[in-house]
Design an enzyme around this catalytic site. Structure first.
Site, PDB file in Angstrom:
ATOM      1  N   HIS A  52     -28.568  14.553   4.645  1.00 44.70           N
ATOM      2  CA  HIS A  52     -29.795  15.324   4.448  1.00 44.70           C
ATOM      3  C   HIS A  52     -30.758  14.961   5.563  1.00 44.70           C
ATOM      4  O   HIS A  52     -31.291  13.848   5.596  1.00 44.70           O
ATOM      5  CB  HIS A  52     -30.398  14.996   3.080  1.00 44.70           C
ATOM      6  CG  HIS A  52     -31.639  15.766   2.762  1.00 44.70           C
ATOM      7  ND1 HIS A  52     -32.357  15.565   1.596  1.00 44.70           N
ATOM      8  CD2 HIS A  52     -32.315  16.740   3.439  1.00 44.70           C
ATOM      9  CE1 HIS A  52     -33.403  16.371   1.574  1.00 44.70           C
ATOM     10  NE2 HIS A  52     -33.402  17.087   2.692  1.00 44.70           N
ATOM     11  N   GLU A  79     -27.427  19.038   4.330  1.00 48.39           N
ATOM     12  CA  GLU A  79     -28.496  19.342   3.385  1.00 48.39           C
ATOM     13  C   GLU A  79     -29.795  19.540   4.152  1.00 48.39           C
ATOM     14  O   GLU A  79     -30.125  18.754   5.046  1.00 48.39           O
ATOM     15  CB  GLU A  79     -28.653  18.207   2.368  1.00 48.39           C
ATOM     16  CG  GLU A  79     -27.451  18.046   1.457  1.00 48.39           C
ATOM     17  CD  GLU A  79     -27.649  16.975   0.407  1.00 48.39           C
ATOM     18  OE1 GLU A  79     -26.903  16.990  -0.586  1.00 48.39           O
ATOM     19  OE2 GLU A  79     -28.541  16.118   0.580  1.00 48.39           O
ATOM     20  N   HIS A 201     -25.999  14.459  -7.682  1.00 47.45           N
ATOM     21  CA  HIS A 201     -27.253  13.742  -7.910  1.00 47.45           C
ATOM     22  C   HIS A 201     -27.124  12.819  -9.120  1.00 47.45           C
ATOM     23  O   HIS A 201     -26.946  13.265 -10.247  1.00 47.45           O
ATOM     24  CB  HIS A 201     -28.455  14.665  -8.104  1.00 47.45           C
ATOM     25  CG  HIS A 201     -29.757  13.957  -7.802  1.00 47.45           C
ATOM     26  ND1 HIS A 201     -30.234  13.780  -6.526  1.00 47.45           N
ATOM     27  CD2 HIS A 201     -30.658  13.340  -8.605  1.00 47.45           C
ATOM     28  CE1 HIS A 201     -31.373  13.122  -6.549  1.00 47.45           C
ATOM     29  NE2 HIS A 201     -31.651  12.835  -7.806  1.00 47.45           N
TER      30      HIS A 201
END
Length: 248
Positions: A52, A79, A201
């Site tokens: 990310h 991401e 997550h």
């Protein structure tokens, strides 16, 4: 078989905790190197590498993603916030896939799913650009029927269901059951609409036993728990153990 995408952001978190200056002023090798970790994760069986690149650059840096693009042998899952600048970077980088995620500068980590309804036009533009470039676009969303249906309407080929609420509720049986049912229904609805179903997550070596039973799962993206386990066992063993628990 469920695929494993290893998120290496927290390798960069550890690096940035010590080295925030330019490499030329570091006084020697900068460790830990996310690219070295990614290659080791691949050798251990990771099916892809996830990073990310946040707008505040708190962990992964732009140079990391370019080095990863040149080095890894599996797939790069990028991401990103749904912004014009990140969209242009992704189109230049050409990862195998992008996952559009929400960002809040005050958060420690991503706190919830992307609100596709509130950002409909921006998400549509980004998804269209990725589809045209042959880059798989995924939307990181809560297991909410409205969000899932809108993802399909915007022609996103894939969704990543946010498992954070489930992971947080894991110690409370009633809440856990409720959140898991939401995930089950979300996965089923996404599949009905022809979407690829990923999830991520808060997944760890304990709750994976239940998460892996979600219907139609294609890939799980897991980072913090694998990096944490790797501190004690090494990245090879951490990745292999997660793969075994995902697909016993």
């Amino acid at each position: 078989m469920i695929l494993l995408g290893v998120n290496i952001d927290h390798c960069a978190t550890l690096r940035q905790a010590r080295y925030r200056q330019a490499e030329a002023t570091a006084g020697g090798p900068i460790e830990p190197d996310p690219v070295t970790l990614a290659l080791a994760a691949e050798r251990a069986g990771a099916d892809g590498i996830t990073v990310h690149l946040r707008e505040d650059r708190r962990h992964i840096q732009e140079r990391d993603v370019w080095r990863l693009r040149e080095s890894i042998a599996t797939r790069l899952n990028f991401e990103m916030a749904c912004t014009p600048a990140m969209t242009q970077l992704a189109l230049k980088l050409k990862p195998e896939s992008v996952c559009l995620v929400p960002e809040n500068r005050q958060e420690i980590t991503t706190e919830g799913g992307l609100d596709v309804t509130a950002q409909r036009d921006r998400v549509r533009a980004c998804v269209e650009a990725m589809n045209a470039a042959g880059i798989q676009a995924s939307l990181f969303i809560d297991p909410d029927e409205q969000q899932i249906e809108l993802a399909a309407q915007l022609h996103a080929p894939c969704v990543e269901l946010h498992t954070g609420a489930y992971a947080s509720s894991y110690p409370q049986p009633t809440s856990r059951t409720k959140e898991f049912q939401r995930l089950r229904m979300g996965a089923a609805r996404a599949h009905e609409l022809g979407l690829i179903v990923n999830a991520g997550h808060g997944i760890n070596y304990v709750n994976i036993a239940e998460v892996r039973t979600l219907p139609h799962l294609h890939e799980l993206n897991i980072g913090h728990s694998i990096i944490s386990r790797a501190l004690f066992t090494g990245i090879d063993e951490a990745v292999r153990e997660m793969k075994v628990r995902m697909n016993p």
